[in-house]
Design an enzyme around this catalytic site. Structure first.
Site, mmCIF file in Angstrom:
data_model
loop_
_atom_site.group_PDB
_atom_site.id
_atom_site.type_symbol
_atom_site.label_atom_id
_atom_site.label_comp_id
_atom_site.label_asym_id
_atom_site.label_seq_id
_atom_site.Cartn_x
_atom_site.Cartn_y
_atom_site.Cartn_z
ATOM 1 N N SER A 69 0.806 -1.218 0.000
ATOM 2 C CA SER A 69 0.000 0.000 0.000
ATOM 3 C C SER A 69 0.848 1.282 0.000
ATOM 4 O O SER A 69 1.626 1.497 -0.919
ATOM 5 C CB SER A 69 -0.940 -0.058 1.200
ATOM 6 O OG SER A 69 -1.784 1.037 1.249
ATOM 7 N N ASP A 288 -6.387 2.076 -3.003
ATOM 8 C CA ASP A 288 -7.643 1.839 -2.277
ATOM 9 C C ASP A 288 -8.014 3.025 -1.381
ATOM 10 O O ASP A 288 -9.003 2.973 -0.661
ATOM 11 C CB ASP A 288 -7.624 0.512 -1.493
ATOM 12 C CG ASP A 288 -6.548 0.444 -0.432
ATOM 13 O OD1 ASP A 288 -5.758 1.400 -0.308
ATOM 14 O OD2 ASP A 288 -6.496 -0.586 0.271
ATOM 15 N N ASN A 380 -8.573 8.674 6.760
ATOM 16 C CA ASN A 380 -7.475 8.676 5.803
ATOM 17 C C ASN A 380 -7.915 8.476 4.345
ATOM 18 O O ASN A 380 -7.075 8.442 3.447
ATOM 19 C CB ASN A 380 -6.429 7.630 6.197
ATOM 20 C CG ASN A 380 -6.999 6.223 6.226
ATOM 21 O OD1 ASN A 380 -7.955 5.915 5.520
ATOM 22 N ND2 ASN A 380 -6.426 5.370 7.049
ATOM 23 N N ARG A 506 -4.723 4.584 21.556
ATOM 24 C CA ARG A 506 -4.858 3.156 21.233
ATOM 25 C C ARG A 506 -3.530 2.649 20.686
ATOM 26 O O ARG A 506 -2.761 3.430 20.096
ATOM 27 C CB ARG A 506 -5.985 2.903 20.213
ATOM 28 C CG ARG A 506 -5.850 3.719 18.948
ATOM 29 C CD ARG A 506 -6.894 3.352 17.922
ATOM 30 N NE ARG A 506 -6.560 2.130 17.211
ATOM 31 C CZ ARG A 506 -5.706 2.063 16.192
ATOM 32 N NH1 ARG A 506 -5.080 3.138 15.746
ATOM 33 N NH2 ARG A 506 -5.456 0.914 15.608
ATOM 34 N N PRO A 507 -3.287 1.344 20.888
ATOM 35 C CA PRO A 507 -2.060 0.812 20.293
ATOM 36 C C PRO A 507 -2.265 0.671 18.785
ATOM 37 O O PRO A 507 -3.330 0.234 18.338
ATOM 38 C CB PRO A 507 -1.916 -0.569 20.947
ATOM 39 C CG PRO A 507 -3.275 -0.931 21.439
ATOM 40 C CD PRO A 507 -4.059 0.335 21.623
ATOM 41 N N SER A 508 -1.265 1.061 17.993
ATOM 42 C CA SER A 508 -1.378 0.904 16.543
ATOM 43 C C SER A 508 -1.396 -0.574 16.185
ATOM 44 O O SER A 508 -0.771 -1.390 16.853
ATOM 45 C CB SER A 508 -0.183 1.584 15.872
ATOM 46 O OG SER A 508 0.003 1.056 14.582
ATOM 47 N N GLY A 509 -2.098 -0.909 15.112
ATOM 48 C CA GLY A 509 -2.097 -2.289 14.625
ATOM 49 C C GLY A 509 -1.032 -2.504 13.563
ATOM 50 O O GLY A 509 -0.810 -3.629 13.117
ATOM 51 N N THR A 510 -0.393 -1.442 13.112
ATOM 52 C CA THR A 510 0.584 -1.582 12.025
ATOM 53 C C THR A 510 1.986 -1.108 12.393
ATOM 54 O O THR A 510 2.923 -1.337 11.646
ATOM 55 C CB THR A 510 0.127 -0.783 10.777
ATOM 56 O OG1 THR A 510 0.018 0.592 11.154
ATOM 57 C CG2 THR A 510 -1.200 -1.260 10.231
HETATM 58 C C1 LIG Z 1 -4.771 6.484 12.396
HETATM 59 C C2 LIG Z 1 -4.651 5.737 11.132
HETATM 60 O O1 LIG Z 1 -4.683 6.342 10.056
HETATM 61 N N1 LIG Z 1 -4.518 4.399 11.212
HETATM 62 C C3 LIG Z 1 -4.371 3.556 10.027
HETATM 63 C C4 LIG Z 1 -3.311 2.485 10.281
HETATM 64 O O2 LIG Z 1 -3.731 1.683 11.360
HETATM 65 P P1 LIG Z 1 -3.082 1.691 12.815
HETATM 66 O O3 LIG Z 1 -3.687 0.484 13.485
HETATM 67 O O4 LIG Z 1 -3.503 2.984 13.418
HETATM 68 O O5 LIG Z 1 -1.601 1.632 12.645
HETATM 69 O O6 LIG Z 1 -3.206 1.666 9.121
HETATM 70 C C5 LIG Z 1 -4.402 0.942 8.796
HETATM 71 C C6 LIG Z 1 -4.116 0.036 7.621
HETATM 72 O O7 LIG Z 1 -3.754 0.742 6.482
HETATM 73 C C7 LIG Z 1 -5.548 1.922 8.527
HETATM 74 O O8 LIG Z 1 -6.721 1.188 8.324
HETATM 75 C C8 LIG Z 1 -5.703 2.877 9.719
HETATM 76 O O9 LIG Z 1 -6.651 3.872 9.443
HETATM 77 MG MG LIG Z 2 -3.828 1.139 0.462
#
Ligand SMILES: CC(=O)N[C@H]1[C@@H](OP(=O)(O)O)O[C@H](CO)[C@@H](O)[C@@H]1O
Ligand SMILES: [Mg+2]
Length: 552
Positions: A69, A288, A380, A506-510
């Site tokens: 992405s 996307d 986003n 919140r903890p980020s998922g990425t």
């Molecule tokens: C604040 C923010 O923009 N978080 C993004 C980011 O997730 P986090 O879990 O916040 O790291 O990446 C995701 C996947 O692309 C997207 O779905 C999400 O909106």
């Molecule tokens: Mg994408």
């Protein structure tokens, strides 16, 4: 009984061709696996194996997309697409994680374990797996590893080559609906979208303050490649001026351009002309996501993010629904990152109900299924609209209903055409762009009139690095913090100090960090609130490095 030979082949092949060389533990997260491309070969192969097992279990076509992405070019990633075009069902994510991390010697056992757990008896079915990839240099090689995994378990890989993520989702749904959703090829995709677009637009290409020209940032990726076909099909109905097209060689994938760059830096991408009051849009590396923006007469940058697209779409769909006279429920799904002003506008002024979901489009999509017409967007720029079967049936019946007025029947037809314009399977930058252009055209609006619907509250996003981000747990669509103890009380009292103050963590998922969001009536207050909350996170959740500084 499972066919022992097939997975024995898979196992032997894996060791020989795609041995696991890395020790790092990978987790199937919000967007599948994502890391340095060099660490992903064995993961890709194993996702090919998993896709075949999933396809046999679901007795359907499954998709595999190779992309990272908006990440930098050296990264790559992979995500699985389920039969209805959704992201891989959450209960299978731990299986994906297990497949990716197990040592070579245990791969065979893991395959067996899954076959047993789901009682997969049709191990000889020649299931189809559709495979797509983005434009990264590592993608062809990694997509081949996926196909080899599929072949190793006697599945049938269908390699679509370079496609956008939403195109791949679309192909999966076309195949699983026996083509009712459309033709499962790129020509079918462009034809469906552009036919609908041109039908609604008619022959009057400009209208009021709306001009049929948009400046488009392709992020030097697949979004640039694919818009060319669309441009041809659109003809003069919409002129797309393309920039950041890797073919011309103007730059690197996602580097200082693309939707994520524009949204997070709140600035123009490199390579675009900064003509005043001209509608511009940027897509991300797998097309996307989309955001719009413009520069005003004073050279100030204005961003129209996912919240703006969501509110524009929901308001328009509500009007169109009213014109049909059909009773259906329409709702909007946002995440906690949605600007509070957008939530206020849509719920108080447009009277459209708003629901909240956790971050990640799979959560929003799921929640949107509760409505007949469910609009969902992340701030986003990732989102779409989904329509229930009931909606489609009522609209179809409406086009033929004798007790309806001619205007109502026409509104039903138009609504059905609009549904064809929207890629319901997943957020799709190209389809979302055509939707925005359709609505602005219909209203005769320029981009500043769209912006005038409401005024964003100033906001600030920060990152805090802690020892273990999982010490932060949340509830209520991530808006309330459960642990560490006292953190939520602290956030509440800090937010209460500022007019219109709101904050959550919140903890980020990425990424291996904690995200802090704050908004307030003024930019100075939003900045202060974010920093104060970040400091509390640092203190109560085991921050590492330098503590966040509070602006004076
Ligand atoms: C604040 C923010 O923009 N978080 C993004 C980011 O997730 P986090 O879990 O916040 O790291 O990446 C995701 C996947 O692309 C997207 O779905 C999400 O909106
Ligand atoms: Mg994408």
């Amino acid at each position: 009984m499972a066919n022992n030979n097939s997975y024995r082949t898979a196992y032997a092949f894996a060791r020989e061709m795609y041995p696991k060389k890395t020790k790092s533990h990978l987790q199937y997260g919000t967007a599948g696996f994502r890391t340095k491309a060099t660490d992903l070969e064995h993961v890709m192969y194993r996702m090919g194996l998993l896709a075949v097992l999933r396809a046999r279990y679901k007795k359907s076509v499954i998709g595999v997309m190779v992309t990272a992405s908006h990440n930098p070019e050296p990264d790559n990633g992979v995500k699985l697409v389920d039969p209805h075009g959704e992201m891989l069902e959450q209960s299978w994510e731990p299986w994906a994680t297990k497949f990716a991390n197990v040592i070579d010697e245990k791969l065979e056992d893991t395959i067996n374990e899954l076959i047993k757990a789901f009682d997969i008896t049709n191990m000889n079915d020649r299931v189809e797996i559709v495979v797509g990839k983005d434009t990264r240099p590592s993608s062809p090689h990694l997509a081949k590893a996926v196909c080899d995994g599929v072949l190793a378990l006697s599945g049938k890989p269908i390699d679509y080559g370079i496609v956008t993520t939403p195109q791949l989702h679309y192909f999966v749904v076309c195949k699983n609906t026996n083509r009712a959703y459309g033709q499962p090829n790129e020509e079918g995709y462009y034809a469906k979208l552009t036919n609908a677009f041109k039908k609604i637009r008619g022959t009057e290409y400009t209208k009021g303050n709306y001009h049929n020209r948009v400046v488009y940032d392709g992020a030097n990726g697949v979004g640039a490649k694919k818009i060319k076909y669309l441009k041809e099909a659109l003809g003069d109905s919409l002129k797309v001026d393309m920039y950041n097209d890797e073919i011309i060689g103007s730059g690197k994938l996602n580097y200082m351009c693309g939707a994520d760059y524009v949204k997070s830096h709140q600035t123009f991408p490199n390579g675009l002309p900064k003509d005043k009051n001209v509608r511009c849009c940027s897509v991300d590396g797998d097309a996307d996501r989309i955001v719009y923006y413009y520069t005003d007469d004073d050279g100030l940058f204005h961003l129209m993010d996912g919240d703006r697209i969501a509110t524009l779409a929901a308001a328009y769909l509500k009007e169109l629904l009213q014109q049909t006279g059909i009773e259906l429920n329409l709702g909007l799904v946002q995440t906690a990152y949605a600007n509070g002003a957008s939530t206020d506008y849509i719920s108080s002024e447009l009277n459209v109900p708003v629901a909240f979901a956790s971050t990640g489009v799979k959560h929003l999509h799921h929640q949107a299924l509760n409505y007949d017409i469910g609009v969902y967007f992340e701030a986003n720029g990732h989102g779409t609209v989904i329509f229930s079967q009931n909606t489609k049936e009522k609209l179809r019946a409406g086009t033929r209903c004798n007790s309806f007025t001619e205007d109502q029947r026409q509104a039903c037809s138009k609504f059905l055409t609009l549904i064809d314009l929207i890629n319901e399977t997943v957020g799709d930058a190209i389809s979302d762009m055509l939707l925005v252009e359709t609505i602005l055209h219909e209203k005769g609006w320029d981009i500043s009139q769209w912006e005038a619907c409401y005024t964003d509250l100033p906001n600030r996003l920060m990152k805090v690095t802690v020892k273990d981000r999982n010490v932060i747990t949340t509830t209520d669509a991530e808006r309330i913090c459960l642990t560490p103890q006292d953190l939520q009380d602290e956030i509440d009292s800090l937010a209460a100090k500022y007019p219109k103050g709101r904050s959550f963590v919140r903890p980020s998922g990425t990424e291996d960090i904690v995200r802090v969001y704050a908004e307030a009536g003024t930019t100075a207050d939003a900045d202060k609130l974010a920093a104060e909350v970040a400091l509390k996170v640092f203190e109560l959740a085991g921050g590492i490095g330098a503590p966040p500084e509070i602006p004076q």
